[in-house]
Scaffold this active site. Structure first.
Site, mmCIF file in Angstrom:
data_model
loop_
_atom_site.group_PDB
_atom_site.id
_atom_site.type_symbol
_atom_site.label_atom_id
_atom_site.label_comp_id
_atom_site.label_asym_id
_atom_site.label_seq_id
_atom_site.Cartn_x
_atom_site.Cartn_y
_atom_site.Cartn_z
ATOM 1 N N LYS A 14 0.822 -1.217 0.000
ATOM 2 C CA LYS A 14 0.000 0.000 0.000
ATOM 3 C C LYS A 14 0.853 1.263 0.000
ATOM 4 C CE LYS A 14 -2.164 -0.221 3.928
ATOM 5 N NZ LYS A 14 -1.604 -1.395 4.545
ATOM 6 N N ARG A 89 -9.254 2.343 8.949
ATOM 7 C CA ARG A 89 -8.749 1.055 9.421
ATOM 8 C C ARG A 89 -9.840 0.230 10.094
ATOM 9 N NH1 ARG A 89 -3.167 1.637 8.831
ATOM 10 N NH2 ARG A 89 -2.018 0.046 9.953
ATOM 11 N N ARG A 128 11.481 -6.338 5.438
ATOM 12 C CA ARG A 128 11.493 -4.898 5.737
ATOM 13 C C ARG A 128 12.104 -4.652 7.116
ATOM 14 N NH1 ARG A 128 5.852 -1.826 5.272
ATOM 15 N NH2 ARG A 128 5.526 -2.382 7.431
ATOM 16 N N ARG A 134 11.950 -1.204 11.448
ATOM 17 C CA ARG A 134 10.761 -0.617 12.051
ATOM 18 C C ARG A 134 10.422 -1.351 13.334
ATOM 19 N NH1 ARG A 134 5.620 0.676 8.239
ATOM 20 N NH2 ARG A 134 4.547 -0.146 10.063
ATOM 21 N N ARG A 145 -0.419 -7.622 14.020
ATOM 22 C CA ARG A 145 -0.918 -6.651 13.035
ATOM 23 C C ARG A 145 -1.782 -7.346 11.982
ATOM 24 N NH1 ARG A 145 4.267 -4.412 11.029
ATOM 25 N NH2 ARG A 145 3.096 -2.998 9.704
#
Ligand code: AMP
Length: 188
Positions: A14, A89, A128, A134, A145
């Protein structure tokens, strides 16, 4: 005039696609995740309130997000269009957005749902984590998540399919193919 809402699980691409398309179309890319991460690293009151939720992979409470999005969509640069990434969301954020857009006299063209199988998502998110570090890309938080996505965000697919603006794309393809498909959709 292009106004798009990007839906999809974490790791679907996204953010990457929303950013590329916003650059091409010269319209603002509005990512609530980016806004929250910036607030967190700047140590603002919003950042401090959001921090624990983000680190655990939970959604930040609506009352922190709704004012933020109202203010952002009220800025003058949104007159040229926008891409929303990471908002809404959950269903209550989506109904809030509908009312807000009514009030602002703005209409979105499409809701883009990037569909990617779970095993690809997990691989991408772990990759990632290694590259960007992160805080919410650890294996445990990734699992949470994805669960939060399934329970709270995925119902928006139903919500948006009712007004025929939902476009589901296979996000498990090369970055360029997805970008080109998106360009075709907005050119129509
Ligand atoms: P993202 O970069 O969109 O994956 O967002 C990172 C984190 O920010 C999420 O896991 C949530 O904790 C928080 N967040 C971002 N957007 C929202 C939103 N619309 N509502 C609630 N929490 C959000």
């Amino acid at each position: 005039m292009t106004r798009l809402i990007f839906l999809g699980p974490p790791g679907a691409g996204k953010g990457t696609q929303a950013k590329i398309l916003a650059d091409i179309l010269k319209i603002p890319h509005i990512s609530t995740g980016d806004i929250l991460r910036a607030a967190k690293s700047a140590g603002t009151p919003l950042g401090k309130k959001a921090q624990d939720y983000m680190d655990k992979g939970e959604l930040v409470p609506d009352e922190l997000i709704l004012d933020l999005i109202k203010e952002r969509l009220g800025e003058t640069d949104t007159q040229s269009g926008w891409i929303l990434d990471g908002f809404p969301r959950n269903v209550s954020q989506a109904t809030f957005l509908d009312q807000l857009l009514d009030h602002l006299n703005q209409v979105y063209n499409h809701v883009i749902n990037l569909d990617v199988p779970d095993d690809t998502l997990v691989k991408r998110l772990l990759g990632r984590a290694r590259k960007e570090g992160r805080a919410d890309d650890t294996e445990e938080v990734i699992a949470r998540r994805l669960e939060v996505y399934r329970n709270q965000t995925a119902p928006l697919i139903d919500y948006y399919s009712q007004n025929h603006k939902l476009v589901t794309l296979d996000g498990d393809q090369s970055l360029d193919i997805v970008t080109n498909t998106l360009r075709e959709i907005v050119a129509k």
